[in-house]
Scaffold this active site. Structure first.
Site, PDB file in Angstrom:
ATOM      1  N   GLU A  47      33.498  33.138  36.336  1.00  9.96           N
ATOM      2  CA  GLU A  47      34.783  32.663  36.894  1.00  9.96           C
ATOM      3  C   GLU A  47      34.489  31.837  38.156  1.00  9.96           C
ATOM      4  OE1 GLU A  47      36.820  35.803  39.033  1.00  9.96           O
ATOM      5  OE2 GLU A  47      38.794  34.914  38.650  1.00  9.96           O
ATOM      6  N   ASN A 108      43.348  29.012  37.941  1.00  8.48           N
ATOM      7  CA  ASN A 108      42.018  29.582  37.798  1.00  8.48           C
ATOM      8  C   ASN A 108      41.669  29.383  36.314  1.00  8.48           C
ATOM      9  OD1 ASN A 108      39.733  31.165  37.676  1.00  8.48           O
ATOM     10  ND2 ASN A 108      40.557  32.762  38.999  1.00  8.48           N
ATOM     11  N   LYS A 126      43.796  31.409  33.673  1.00 10.08           N
ATOM     12  CA  LYS A 126      43.937  32.860  33.928  1.00 10.08           C
ATOM     13  C   LYS A 126      45.402  33.278  34.057  1.00 10.08           C
ATOM     14  CE  LYS A 126      42.036  36.270  37.226  1.00 10.08           C
ATOM     15  NZ  LYS A 126      41.143  36.372  38.397  1.00 10.08           N
ATOM     16  N   GLU A 146      44.560  35.296  45.248  1.00 10.12           N
ATOM     17  CA  GLU A 146      44.774  34.484  44.042  1.00 10.12           C
ATOM     18  C   GLU A 146      46.251  34.160  43.833  1.00 10.12           C
ATOM     19  OE1 GLU A 146      42.442  34.819  40.476  1.00 10.12           O
ATOM     20  OE2 GLU A 146      41.360  36.498  41.365  1.00 10.12           O
ATOM     21  N   CYS A 194      38.163  37.164  34.328  1.00 12.51           N
ATOM     22  CA  CYS A 194      38.062  38.316  35.235  1.00 12.51           C
ATOM     23  C   CYS A 194      39.136  39.384  35.040  1.00 12.51           C
ATOM     24  CB  CYS A 194      37.997  37.865  36.682  1.00 12.51           C
ATOM     25  SG  CYS A 194      37.466  39.226  37.744  1.00 12.51           S
ATOM     26  N   ASN A 219      34.511  37.717  39.114  1.00 18.33           N
ATOM     27  CA  ASN A 219      34.130  37.931  40.524  1.00 18.33           C
ATOM     28  C   ASN A 219      34.777  39.242  40.904  1.00 18.33           C
ATOM     29  OD1 ASN A 219      33.116  35.257  42.194  1.00 18.33           O
ATOM     30  ND2 ASN A 219      34.372  34.707  40.422  1.00 18.33           N
TER      31      ASN A 219
END
Ligand code: CDV
Length: 347
Positions: A47, A108, A126, A146, A194, A219
């Site tokens: 990622e 992302n 994502k 995020e 992730c 991550n």
């Protein structure tokens, strides 16, 4: 009949806040050459591979924008050499990065680049964004911003087939009427990023399209006490062991319950010498067994030959969805995101 291919997770160790993308791309290219030496056909990078995991920092606009890719990633002068090497070596790649779209939204993102076709076959954004919009008040907390920097993915869970990886794949137009093609065509892939790996709904969306291999980068902080909160007190070492346990747990259980192979690829090590990320990149079979796993917390290629035929037992027996799933009983899943507990009992 075996449908074998050789795949790898390309785990990437520490990347500091000021490390240029070009330096990271050189490391990725070295991993691709190592993959070519052992005849790997498909490599999965982590990622947000190209930079430090910047959502841990509260950033001003100029520094923030430098972490994003603007425009087509395959046209980026910094990243283009990676795609050129992928084509030259004939190795497909999955690459995660921060994407700024033309309208200004941040995602992302990861893409699947086919070496054979020399183009992106599929993009995924994502969907499950963890963390908070605002930073924690405590100055020593590791943030996960995020929700501040990214918009939830808007591409759904797009399963796709990739060409040129298995021999004798059945093709459209060559099939007799009534002949079953399940498990005979080009491989069916899905990508997650992730935190998505912790959500069974995400895996299921792909496995309902017959996914045989699900790939994701991650991550994952080793010690994120502020984020998880309320958990029993743990030393940083205990918290890291627990984080790795959960990472394995979700990969193994979801591979089994969806009868698919999976590849996880970690961004790991200590960014800036202090932000500790777990490693543990792994390749897991459709019965839930890990067949290859990283041995270090740095740049490392983790490879295995996988046989997609191994998915058939689960897909056709234990988890034959068409025969065993009871969608009339699952309505709630699609009607509400949160929890509605049963009423309290009488005194
Ligand atoms: N990058 C991530 O999505 N990380 C989350 C946690 C650690 C915030 C994860 O699920 O691993």
């Amino acid at each position: 009949m075996a449908r074998e291919l050789k795949v790898a997770a390309a785990q990437v160790g520490a990347i500091d806040r000021d490390t240029p993308k070009t330096a990271v791309v050189s490391r990725l290219i070295s991993l691709l050459h190592e993959a070519a030496d052992s005849k790997v056909q498909l490599v999965v990078f982590p990622e947000c591979t190209l930079t430090t995991f910047f959502p841990r920092h509260l950033l001003q606009a100029e520094e923030l924008e430098a972490f994003f890719e603007h425009g087509e990633i395959t046209d980026s002068p910094d990243v283009m050499p990676l795609f050129e090497v992928s084509r030259k070596l004939g190795i497909d790649i999955v690459l995660g990065y921060a994407e700024r779209n033309p309208e200004g939204a941040g995602y992302n993102t990861c893409i699947y680049f086919s070496a054979l076709e020399g183009r992106i076959l599929q993009k995924y954004r994502k969907i499950h964004l963890p963390g908070t919009k605002e930073p924690f008040k405590e100055p020593d907390a590791t943030n996960q911003l995020e929700k501040r920097y990214f918009t939830p993915g808007d591409l759904g869970f797009p399963a796709f087939r990739a060409p040129g990886l298995v021999s004798d794949a059945v093709k459209k137009g060559t099939v007799q009427a009534g002949e079953t093609t399940a498990g005979k065509g080009d491989p069916i892939f899905g990508m997650l990023i992730c935190n998505d790996r912790r959500w069974p709904e995400a895996w299921r969306m792909y496995s309902q399209k017959g996914a045989e291999l699900i790939m994701f980068g991650f991550n994952t902080g080793g010690h994120m006490a502020h984020l998880w909160g309320g958990r029993k007190a743990m030393t940083p070492e205990q918290a890291k062991t627990e984080a790795l346990f959960h990472s394995r747990l979700v990969q193994q259980s979801n591979s089994y319950m969806n009868a698919c192979w999976s590849i996880s690829s970690a961004r790991c090590g200590k960014d800036d010498g202090k932000y500790d990320l777990i490693a543990g990149s792994a390749i897991c079979d459709p019965e839930g067994h890990i067949v290859a796993e990283a041995q270090t917390e740095g740049d490392e290629l983790v490879s295995a030959v996988i046989d997609l035929e191994d998915c058939r037992q689960g897909k056709e027996k234990t988890f034959d969805f068409a025969r065993h799933r009871r969608i009339e009983a699952y309505g709630l899943i699609n009607q509400q995101a949160g929890v509605s507990e049963p009423e309290l009992l009488e005194k």
